[in-house]
Each structure stands twice: as structure tokens, then as C-alpha cells.
Design a protein around this motif. Structure first.
Motif, PDB file in Angstrom:
ATOM      1  N   LYS A 147       0.851  -1.193   0.000  1.00 33.19           N
ATOM      2  CA  LYS A 147       0.000   0.000   0.000  1.00 33.19           C
ATOM      3  C   LYS A 147       0.883   1.238   0.000  1.00 33.19           C
ATOM      4  CE  LYS A 147      -4.028   1.958   2.351  1.00 33.19           C
ATOM      5  NZ  LYS A 147      -5.006   1.764   3.470  1.00 33.19           N
ATOM      6  N   VAL A 148       0.563   2.186  -0.872  1.00 30.91           N
ATOM      7  CA  VAL A 148       1.341   3.426  -0.958  1.00 30.91           C
ATOM      8  C   VAL A 148       1.068   4.293   0.266  1.00 30.91           C
ATOM      9  CG1 VAL A 148       1.876   5.454  -2.361  1.00 30.91           C
ATOM     10  CG2 VAL A 148       1.169   3.319  -3.469  1.00 30.91           C
ATOM     11  N   ILE A 149       2.126   4.786   0.873  1.00 31.35           N
ATOM     12  CA  ILE A 149       1.981   5.658   2.034  1.00 31.35           C
ATOM     13  C   ILE A 149       2.083   7.124   1.600  1.00 31.35           C
ATOM     14  CG2 ILE A 149       2.893   3.937   3.657  1.00 31.35           C
ATOM     15  CD1 ILE A 149       5.592   5.401   3.519  1.00 31.35           C
ATOM     16  N   PRO A 150       1.549   8.053   2.387  1.00 31.02           N
ATOM     17  CA  PRO A 150       1.679   9.487   2.071  1.00 31.02           C
ATOM     18  C   PRO A 150       3.116   9.946   2.309  1.00 31.02           C
ATOM     19  CG  PRO A 150      -0.201   9.073   3.527  1.00 31.02           C
ATOM     20  CD  PRO A 150       0.652   7.833   3.543  1.00 31.02           C
ATOM     21  N   ALA A 151       3.995   9.602   1.386  1.00 29.37           N
ATOM     22  CA  ALA A 151       5.439   9.700   1.605  1.00 29.37           C
ATOM     23  C   ALA A 151       6.026  11.061   1.253  1.00 29.37           C
ATOM     24  CB  ALA A 151       6.157   8.619   0.794  1.00 29.37           C
ATOM     25  N   ARG A 152       5.232  11.959   0.666  1.00 26.20           N
ATOM     26  CA  ARG A 152       5.759  13.290   0.327  1.00 26.20           C
ATOM     27  C   ARG A 152       5.328  14.286   1.403  1.00 26.20           C
ATOM     28  NH1 ARG A 152       5.076  13.712  -5.105  1.00 26.20           N
ATOM     29  NH2 ARG A 152       7.292  13.359  -5.442  1.00 26.20           N
ATOM     30  N   LEU A 153       6.319  14.908   2.031  1.00 24.82           N
ATOM     31  CA  LEU A 153       6.073  15.868   3.107  1.00 24.82           C
ATOM     32  C   LEU A 153       6.662  17.226   2.726  1.00 24.82           C
ATOM     33  CD1 LEU A 153       6.358  12.909   4.452  1.00 24.82           C
ATOM     34  CD2 LEU A 153       6.636  14.143   6.596  1.00 24.82           C
ATOM     35  N   TYR A 154       6.004  18.276   3.176  1.00 22.38           N
ATOM     36  CA  TYR A 154       6.491  19.632   2.955  1.00 22.38           C
ATOM     37  C   TYR A 154       6.763  20.279   4.307  1.00 22.38           C
ATOM     38  CZ  TYR A 154       4.879  18.935  -1.813  1.00 22.38           C
ATOM     39  OH  TYR A 154       4.699  18.434  -3.082  1.00 22.38           O
ATOM     40  N   GLY A 155       7.986  20.766   4.482  1.00 20.86           N
ATOM     41  CA  GLY A 155       8.374  21.379   5.747  1.00 20.86           C
ATOM     42  C   GLY A 155       9.159  22.650   5.516  1.00 20.86           C
ATOM     43  N   ARG A 156       9.898  23.042   6.532  1.00 20.16           N
ATOM     44  CA  ARG A 156      10.714  24.253   6.426  1.00 20.16           C
ATOM     45  C   ARG A 156      11.981  24.076   7.251  1.00 20.16           C
ATOM     46  NH1 ARG A 156       9.947  26.761  11.253  1.00 20.16           N
ATOM     47  NH2 ARG A 156       8.048  26.187  12.379  1.00 20.16           N
ATOM     48  N   ASP A 161      -0.862  10.370   7.423  1.00 26.98           N
ATOM     49  CA  ASP A 161      -2.086  10.929   6.863  1.00 26.98           C
ATOM     50  C   ASP A 161      -2.242  12.398   7.245  1.00 26.98           C
ATOM     51  OD1 ASP A 161      -2.897   8.690   5.496  1.00 26.98           O
ATOM     52  OD2 ASP A 161      -4.091   7.902   7.153  1.00 26.98           O
ATOM     53  N   ARG A 162      -1.658  12.778   8.363  1.00 30.13           N
ATOM     54  CA  ARG A 162      -1.744  14.164   8.820  1.00 30.13           C
ATOM     55  C   ARG A 162      -0.665  15.037   8.192  1.00 30.13           C
ATOM     56  NH1 ARG A 162      -2.533  16.150  14.966  1.00 30.13           N
ATOM     57  NH2 ARG A 162      -4.556  15.322  14.406  1.00 30.13           N
ATOM     58  N   PHE A 163       0.524  14.470   7.989  1.00 29.28           N
ATOM     59  CA  PHE A 163       1.655  15.289   7.554  1.00 29.28           C
ATOM     60  C   PHE A 163       2.020  15.126   6.079  1.00 29.28           C
ATOM     61  CE2 PHE A 163       2.215  15.043  12.128  1.00 29.28           C
ATOM     62  CZ  PHE A 163       2.589  16.341  12.452  1.00 29.28           C
ATOM     63  N   GLY A 164       1.645  14.007   5.467  1.00 36.59           N
ATOM     64  CA  GLY A 164       2.134  13.703   4.135  1.00 36.59           C
ATOM     65  C   GLY A 164       1.066  13.678   3.063  1.00 36.59           C
ATOM     66  N   GLU A 165       1.532  13.492   1.835  1.00 32.98           N
ATOM     67  CA  GLU A 165       0.674  13.349   0.670  1.00 32.98           C
ATOM     68  C   GLU A 165       1.108  12.122  -0.122  1.00 32.98           C
ATOM     69  OE1 GLU A 165       0.945  16.849  -1.688  1.00 32.98           O
ATOM     70  OE2 GLU A 165       0.154  18.192  -0.117  1.00 32.98           O
TER      71      GLU A 165
END
Length: 387
Positions: free
Chosen positions: A90-99, A183-187
Motif C-alpha cells: 500500500k502506498v503511504i503518504p510519503a511526500r512531506l512539505y516542511g521548512r 495521513d496528517r503530515f504527508g501526501e
């Protein structure tokens, strides 16, 4: 269809000089030109309405072209007692955007978990992220129970030369896993060649996805619907599962000139004992083993290689690289999408039916306006079509 090879355009190292015309060994021999408009940006709706190119003969030419079908025709094409091997990752929301601490934007693509809450990741821009650097993430609003996880911090603890990535340690308390919070932090990440998609997240998951861990979908499985699976079962066409967590290395081009010198990236696989038993029973009854996707191929053949040449239950990593000349141990047929030029996946399929034949088939698919890559159409190579 392939680019013309010219000596002045090639860096012919001494090992390759005497193999100049051996296109099976030359990465340039796996190149082809694809019109940009044939790169699928959205999946077919419904899933099983995609085209299916059927290879059912060992000869492919103008007098004997592959068959143009629709994916939902699969129950009429396969035989009773055939066994489909599917990847339940299953694909996870593995792309995250931060600073960064300076406020500059950072993009992170998780690749694999190295230790608990320590992930190998690609970081953009990454060159300035030295050990000790921190990245700060803000989560989407959740329920009160998870209010303590409104933000997240990751620290760079190592670098990885093979990927150019960084190992990030996420600051989570004992008992909490990053996967639980993605699910909260990634896409859900889509491949870079999908640039204008309206697909929903669940359209980039197979309907039988169960085991989280992939950063890319096993795309040959995207064509199945619950209704099609039921029809296959009614026809006596069985299915069994393996798990291979797809990583971005799968899609990267082979960069060496001599294919045989390519070092394949490792991927984690699990082939359960139940699947091994089903495969043995199927072969004993005269059924055929049809892999759904190159990931299923790699899991089955990789487990066999790791277990000394005999398929056994296996859980671990494999770096098996399949290219023409490979001796097949388990897989007899394949359902697969159309793959990127110069990719290890194109070489894997070439090992099944031959490089020249595969490029002729791709030429037919392009002329017939098949859609390519992750959201594209599919090809079925039957055992009768294997060279």
C-alpha cells in the motif's frame, strides 16, 4: 524506433569496444521515443476499461501482431487453474512539505524506514542539509486526541551516497510510529512524469492494497476492480499475494553503458508460505503462474535466488537484477504496464520475450495510441508468448 547508435556519441570504455553492436548489453539498446501525449495523466474509469495488449505468440510482426483487448476481457483470456500473483503493498503518504530553521521551504520524499522512525529520504534542496540539520513540519488539523502531534521535527543523522538522500530521525515518543501519522503530515506521491492529474489518492492504490510501505504503486494491479476479481474467481482463476514495497529506484534509468555492470537497488520483499504452497499446487495441477507486475516478478524470482535456487517462504531484501539471459525459475507469464526507456523494468520484460520483440511491441502500442506508464494501459504476456 530506437535511436541510431553512433560511435562518436558513445563513451566506449575498453570493456565495451568489442561489444559495440551487442544491444542487449548496451543501455542505449533499451531506448525508444514516446510522444508526450501518450504519457497517461489520469487513470481509466472504470479501472478495467483500460486497453490490454495480449502477446500470445513467440513471433511478433506485421503478419502476427499482438492482440488489442480490454482489461476486463482477462477472464476469457486466462485459463481455469491459472494463478495470479499480486503485490498487496500500500502506498503511504510519503511526500512531506516542511521548512528549515531559516523558514525556507523543504520537500521530503520518504524512501524506506531504516530503523524505527528513522527514514531514508530524498530532500529538496538537499545539498545543504548536513548531519544535525533539522526540518520542521506542520500537520493538518486532527482530533483532540492527537493534538500533541500538530507539529513534527526531523533531524538529519546520516547521508546515503547511493541515492543522494538523507537519513532523518523523527522526534516521536515511544509507541508512536511515523507511518501512523503520515495521513496528517504527508501526501500520496505521484511519479514526476504525472504533472497534470486529477486522480484521487485511492486511484493510485490497488483495490487489494493491505500492507503500508510503498512510495509508488505496483501499477499493473491498478486495472483490477472488485467485480473483475470476482469474475476471475468464478472462472477458477486463483490469486495469491506477495509484498514488495516499491521504491523510487524502480523507476530510475540505468545509467551505466553496459547493462551487466548495473548494480540494482535493494527492495524489501515478503513471500509467505501460503503463496509458495499455492504456486506448487498450481504447477502440479498444470496451471500457470502469472505475475501481476514486475514487482511480483522480482519478489518471486528474488526469493528463489535468496533461497539457493528453490522458491521458499522468504522475508528480507533482494537486489536481483533481471535482464536478457536470465534463467526463469517461477514466473511463466506477466501482466505489466508500459515502462520508461532505459529502465530496469524494460530490461526485465525484455528478459521474458526479447529486446527486439519488446521494442516492436512498444512500436505497435504507440501506433495504436496505448497510454503509457503508471496510469496507462496494460500488456499481458502469456506463457505461449514467452521466448
Amino acid at each position: 524506433m530506437t535511436r541510431e547508435l553512433k560511435a562518436e556519441n558513445l563513451d566506449l570504455t575498453p570493456i565495451l569496444v568489442d561489444k559495440y553492436y551487442d544491444l542487449e548489453r548496451s543501455t542505449a539498446g533499451y531506448d525508444y521515443q514516446l510522444p508526450e501525449e501518450l504519457i497517461a495523466q489520469n487513470p481509466a474509469v472504470p479501472r478495467d476499461s483500460s486497453k490490454l495488449l495480449v502477446v500470445d505468440s513467440t513471433t511478433t510482426g506485421e503478419e502476427n501482431p499482438p492482440l488489442n483487448k480490454i482489461f476486463r476481457d482477462l477472464p476469457e483470456i486466462l485459463r481455469s487453474h491459472d494463478l495470479l500473483i499480486m503485490n498487496d503493498t500500500k502506498v503511504i503518504p510519503a511526500r512531506l512539505y516542511g521548512r528549515k530553521s531559516t523558514g525556507a521551504d523543504v520537500e521530503v520524499l520518504l524512501l524506506e524506514e531504516r530503523q524505527h522512525n528513522c527514514w531514508l529520504a530524498l530532500v529538496k534542496p538537499g545539498k545543504r542539509f548536513k548531519i544535525g540539520s533539522q526540518i520542521f513540519f506542520e500537520g493538518r488539523i486532527g482530533n483532540d486526541e492527537d493534538a500533541q502531534f500538530a507539529s513534527l521535527t526531523a533531524t538529519v543523522i546520516d547521508s546515503d551516497a547511493s541515492t543522494g538522500g538523507r537519513v532523518l530521525k523523527f522526534n516521536l515518543p515511544n509507541g508512536k510510529s511515523l507511518v501512523q501519522l503520515l495521513d496528517r503530515f504527508g501526501e500520496i506521491p505521484l511519479p514526476p512524469y504525472i504533472t497534470n492529474s486529477k486522480a484521487a489518492d485511492d486511484q493510485y492504490q490497488t483495490v487489494y492494497a493491505q500492507t503500508p510501505g510503498a512510495v509508488a504503486a505496483p501499477t499493473a494491479g491498478l486495472h483490477f476492480t472488485p467485480e473483475l476479481l470476482e469474475k476471475l474467481e468464478q472462472k477458477g482463476i486463483n490469486r495469491a499475494f506477495i509484498t514488495l514495497h516499491v521504491g523510487v529506484g524502480t523507476f530510475r534509468p540505468v545509467e551505466v553503458e553496459d547493462v551487466t555492470t548495473h548494480i540494482m537497488h535493494e527492495e524489501w520483499i515478503e513471500v509467505p508460505s501460503e503463496t509458495v504452497e499455492q504456486i506448487r499446487a498450481t504447477k502440479a495441477a498444470g496451471g500457470r503462474i502469472i505475475a501481476v507486475g514486475t514487482t511480483a516478478v522480482r519478489a518471486l524470482e528474488g526469493a528463489t535466488a535468496e533461497c539457493g535456487g528453490e522458491l521458499q517462504a522468504f522475508c528480507g531484501k533482494t537486489n536481483l537484477f533481471i535482464y536478457p539471459g536470465y534463467n526463469w525459475e517461477v514466473v511463466e507469464g506477466l501482466i505489466t504496464n508500459f515502462h520508461l526507456p532505459r529502465s530496469s523494468l524494460l530490461m526485465l520484460v525484455s528478459a521474458l520475450i526479447g529486446r527486439e520483440r519488446l521494442l516492436r511491441i512498444y512500436e505497435h502500442a504507440i501506433a495504436s495510441q496505448y497510454r503509457f506508464y503508471s496510469f496507462g494501459d496494460a500488456m499481458l504476456i502469456l506463457p505461449e508468448g514467452v521466448s
